[in-house]
Design a protein around this motif. Structure first.
Motif, PDB file in Angstrom:
ATOM      1  N   LEU A 133       1.451  -4.622  -6.011  1.00 47.52           N
ATOM      2  CA  LEU A 133       0.747  -5.216  -4.714  1.00 47.52           C
ATOM      3  C   LEU A 133       1.670  -5.838  -3.862  1.00 47.52           C
ATOM      4  N   PHE A 134       2.778  -6.502  -4.117  1.00 44.83           N
ATOM      5  CA  PHE A 134       3.645  -7.209  -3.374  1.00 44.83           C
ATOM      6  C   PHE A 134       4.559  -6.387  -2.918  1.00 44.83           C
ATOM      7  N   GLU A 135       4.894  -5.241  -3.593  1.00 44.06           N
ATOM      8  CA  GLU A 135       5.789  -4.013  -2.878  1.00 44.06           C
ATOM      9  C   GLU A 135       4.903  -3.486  -1.673  1.00 44.06           C
ATOM     10  N   ALA A 136       3.649  -3.149  -1.919  1.00 45.27           N
ATOM     11  CA  ALA A 136       2.791  -2.584  -0.818  1.00 45.27           C
ATOM     12  C   ALA A 136       2.748  -3.536   0.375  1.00 45.27           C
ATOM     13  N   ALA A 137       2.344  -4.763   0.192  1.00 44.30           N
ATOM     14  CA  ALA A 137       2.496  -5.778   1.453  1.00 44.30           C
ATOM     15  C   ALA A 137       3.748  -5.935   2.090  1.00 44.30           C
ATOM     16  N   HIS A 138       4.906  -5.884   1.230  1.00 47.04           N
ATOM     17  CA  HIS A 138       6.124  -5.998   1.772  1.00 47.04           C
ATOM     18  C   HIS A 138       6.439  -4.998   2.666  1.00 47.04           C
ATOM     19  N   LYS A 139       6.128  -3.541   2.214  1.00 44.59           N
ATOM     20  CA  LYS A 139       6.103  -2.457   3.019  1.00 44.59           C
ATOM     21  C   LYS A 139       5.334  -2.296   4.257  1.00 44.59           C
ATOM     22  N   MET A 140       4.192  -3.126   4.344  1.00 47.01           N
ATOM     23  CA  MET A 140       3.258  -2.963   5.335  1.00 47.01           C
ATOM     24  C   MET A 140       3.647  -4.023   6.311  1.00 47.01           C
ATOM     25  N   ILE A 141       3.829  -5.346   5.851  1.00 44.46           N
ATOM     26  CA  ILE A 141       4.186  -6.210   6.930  1.00 44.46           C
ATOM     27  C   ILE A 141       5.564  -7.056   6.885  1.00 44.46           C
ATOM     28  N   GLY A 142       6.503  -6.535   6.103  1.00 43.76           N
ATOM     29  CA  GLY A 142       7.451  -6.988   5.911  1.00 43.76           C
ATOM     30  C   GLY A 142       8.458  -7.007   6.935  1.00 43.76           C
ATOM     31  N   LYS A 190       7.894 -11.206  11.406  1.00 41.97           N
ATOM     32  CA  LYS A 190       8.566 -12.400  11.319  1.00 41.97           C
ATOM     33  C   LYS A 190       7.811 -13.099   9.888  1.00 41.97           C
ATOM     34  N   GLY A 191       8.469 -13.594   9.025  1.00 38.03           N
ATOM     35  CA  GLY A 191       7.556 -14.080   8.107  1.00 38.03           C
ATOM     36  C   GLY A 191       6.945 -13.340   7.208  1.00 38.03           C
ATOM     37  N   GLY A 192       7.202 -11.873   7.218  1.00 38.60           N
ATOM     38  CA  GLY A 192       6.430 -10.882   6.504  1.00 38.60           C
ATOM     39  C   GLY A 192       6.336 -10.907   5.115  1.00 38.60           C
ATOM     40  N   LEU A 193       7.463 -11.272   4.623  1.00 41.06           N
ATOM     41  CA  LEU A 193       7.790 -11.468   3.012  1.00 41.06           C
ATOM     42  C   LEU A 193       6.971 -12.568   2.822  1.00 41.06           C
ATOM     43  N   ALA A 194       6.735 -13.533   3.277  1.00 41.25           N
ATOM     44  CA  ALA A 194       6.159 -14.717   2.936  1.00 41.25           C
ATOM     45  C   ALA A 194       4.620 -14.344   3.103  1.00 41.25           C
ATOM     46  N   GLY A 195       4.125 -13.708   3.969  1.00 40.48           N
ATOM     47  CA  GLY A 195       3.020 -13.031   4.125  1.00 40.48           C
ATOM     48  C   GLY A 195       2.473 -12.192   2.868  1.00 40.48           C
ATOM     49  N   ALA A 196       3.351 -11.492   2.574  1.00 43.35           N
ATOM     50  CA  ALA A 196       3.193 -10.430   1.285  1.00 43.35           C
ATOM     51  C   ALA A 196       3.205 -11.146   0.128  1.00 43.35           C
ATOM     52  N   THR A 197       3.982 -12.308   0.111  1.00 47.26           N
ATOM     53  CA  THR A 197       3.835 -13.156  -0.973  1.00 47.26           C
ATOM     54  C   THR A 197       2.553 -13.670  -1.014  1.00 47.26           C
ATOM     55  N   GLU A 235      13.403 -11.529  -3.329  1.00 39.86           N
ATOM     56  CA  GLU A 235      13.390 -10.786  -2.386  1.00 39.86           C
ATOM     57  C   GLU A 235      13.526 -11.390  -0.965  1.00 39.86           C
ATOM     58  N   MET A 236      12.601 -12.528  -0.851  1.00 40.65           N
ATOM     59  CA  MET A 236      12.906 -13.405   0.265  1.00 40.65           C
ATOM     60  C   MET A 236      14.259 -14.053   0.367  1.00 40.65           C
ATOM     61  N   ARG A 237      14.812 -14.404  -0.610  1.00 44.79           N
ATOM     62  CA  ARG A 237      16.274 -14.952  -0.576  1.00 44.79           C
ATOM     63  C   ARG A 237      17.235 -13.730   0.055  1.00 44.79           C
ATOM     64  N   ARG A 238      17.197 -12.358  -0.682  1.00 43.87           N
ATOM     65  CA  ARG A 238      17.750 -11.480  -0.067  1.00 43.87           C
ATOM     66  C   ARG A 238      17.965 -11.142   1.397  1.00 43.87           C
ATOM     67  N   PHE A 239      16.519 -11.355   1.824  1.00 44.01           N
ATOM     68  CA  PHE A 239      16.393 -11.004   3.497  1.00 44.01           C
ATOM     69  C   PHE A 239      16.771 -12.444   4.120  1.00 44.01           C
ATOM     70  N   GLY A 286      12.059 -17.355   8.468  1.00 44.61           N
ATOM     71  CA  GLY A 286      11.191 -16.220   8.097  1.00 44.61           C
ATOM     72  C   GLY A 286      11.647 -14.925   8.854  1.00 44.61           C
ATOM     73  N   PRO A 287      12.994 -14.484   8.913  1.00 41.47           N
ATOM     74  CA  PRO A 287      13.464 -13.377   9.697  1.00 41.47           C
ATOM     75  C   PRO A 287      12.541 -12.006   9.443  1.00 41.47           C
ATOM     76  N   ARG A 288      12.753 -11.275  10.716  1.00 44.04           N
ATOM     77  CA  ARG A 288      12.212  -9.925  10.305  1.00 44.04           C
ATOM     78  C   ARG A 288      12.839  -8.854   9.098  1.00 44.04           C
TER      79      ARG A 288
END
Length: 434
Positions: free
Chosen positions: A84-93, A96-103, A131-135, A206-208
């Motif tokens: 579920l996190f991976e799907a949200a990551h790819k859709m809105i990551g 800006k702040g997309g990974l936090a939103g995916a979380t 993942e968030m720290r990686r980006f 929350g960078p893109r």
């Protein structure tokens, strides 16, 4: 000595036991049993203790607790939360702040399986934080979104908090589950709005993220259909009347096991771990319920609920002023006491008081759960903050508390909307059961 004084001394003793580190269930049992002896005699206390143990473990509706816990553990072992996190990551990551939103989205989805705030925070912390720290996400937004997203576990059904509230107040579990759906969606949306505001003013938090192809998005969405399917089957089945809540829990657990098998992760070691964790969590939940059912008669015998109701009426705060004072007390106590424990300790006093003011008991369950969620991330002792700290050890605790503040304000806004517009919580249960 008056019964009211005994009641006050009982609560003092209860909090003293908790401060010394005693398990909540043991503290409730001891205080309730001894207090009943003083107020009504040993025979009545012994009857209450033995009767409540049997009465609690034989309640058919409580079968829902081990079944939903099993469902969540099986889903986690199958890797559905990561999907579920991976799907949200790819859709809105890429926003800006997309990974936090995916979380947040991942926590909401996992909450619909586990019903546990702590489990949601731990699971998504392990998946999302690296993942968030990686980006290059800021530590405040990264940890704040995990801690806040985890609180959705006791609001979005199936919720252990709603089950315990229903049992202690004799309300419908199905109605409470339906009542949590729209508030859960609203709070998730408010968390996403909080992320948008933070990244608008502080874009470095929350960078893109990278862009993904349509094929990658579709593949991730396909993998996430497992968790979406289980949620639709269980919650949809309850709403349409196809299943009772207990039957829905059993069906959900079966499909979670099916996902574990078809993904070839069903080993004896995995089944042992899942079973052991389910039994441990279930035993803890039932033990707390037994303690609460022994403690509640003592509170009733002490006449504290009526005395407090009379005292608060004398303050002339009005209906909503009294409600606001009670909710403020929950936020303060929630800083120091775990949410479900606080619920079982205070419900014997608060429930008759608030319902006596004319508020709907189903609506009250939703409001109380949201306030307990606020306590989970409120300083100085927000439980979810320390859970995230245990997963993310390289971040200072004060940084995590700073990160949760936008989400805490989002909770305040959500709570205000539900108080002003109670139909947000009552629309689905009224449509389903009336």
């Amino acid at each position: 000595m008056s019964p009211e004084i005994f009641g006050i001394l009982g609560f003092v003793a209860l909090f003293a036991f908790l401060a010394m580190g005693a398990p909540v269930a043991i503290a409730l049992l001891v205080v309730g049993f001894v207090g009943t002896i003083f107020l009504s005699g040993f025979q009545a206390a012994a009857f209450t203790l033995s009767g409540q143990v049997f009465a609690t473990v034989t309640v058919y509706e409580l079968t829902i607790i081990p079944l939903f816990i099993l469902m969540g553990n099986l889903a986690s072992a199958a890797g559905l939360s990561r999907d579920l996190f991976e799907a949200a990551h790819k859709m809105i990551g890429r926003f800006k702040g997309g990974l936090a939103g995916a979380t947040i989205v991942g926590c909401a989805g996992f909450a619909a399986l586990s019903g546990s705030s702590i489990a949601s925070a731990i699971t998504m912390g392990k998946v999302a934080y690296p993942e968030m720290r990686r980006f290059n996400y800021g530590a405040k937004l990264a940890t704040g979104s995990i801690a806040a997203g985890g609180t959705l576990g006791i609001l979005i059904p199936p919720s252990t908090g709603f089950v315990i509230y229903a049992v202690l107040t004799e309300e419908s579990i199905g109605r409470l589950f339906m009542a949590g759906v729209l508030p859960g969606i609203l709070l998730t949306a408010m968390f996403l709005l909080a992320i948008a505001v933070v990244t608008f003013f502080w874009p470095e938090e929350g960078p893109r993220g990278p862009k993904f192809t349509a094929k990658e998005k579709l593949t991730s969405l396909f993998r996430a259909t497992g968790i979406a399917g289980i949620v639709l089957i269980t919650i949809g089945g309850i709403y349409t009347g196809l299943f009772t809540p207990v039957e829905a829990a059993g069906v959900g657990a079966f499909f979670a096991l099916f996902m574990l098998i078809i993904r070839r992760k069903c080993t004896w070691a995995t089944l042992y771990d899942v079973s052991a964790e389910t039994l441990k969590t279930t035993g803890m939940a039932f033990f707390i319920l037994i303690g609460a059912n022994v403690f509640a008669p003592f509170v009733s015998l002490s006449h504290l609920p009526a005395t407090i109701a009379t005292g608060m009426a004398g303050l002339a705060l009005g209906t909503y002023g009294t409600l606001a004072l009670i909710l403020l007390g929950y936020v303060i106590l929630g800083m120091f006491i775990e949410g479900l424990s606080l619920l079982v300790i205070t419900l014997p006093i608060v429930f008759p008081l608030v319902v006596g003011l004319g508020f709907d008991p189903i609506w009250l369950g939703v409001v109380m759960v949201i306030v307990l969620e606020m306590g989970l991330i409120s300083p100085p002792v927000g439980v979810n903050v320390f859970i995230v700290k245990s997963v993310v050890q390289d971040v200072k605790i004060e940084t995590i508390f700073a990160g949760i503040m936008p989400f805490w304000l989002a909770m305040i806004a959500t709570l205000a909307l539900i108080v002003i517009f109670p139909e947000i919580a009552l629309m689905l249960p009224n449509a389903m059961f009336n």
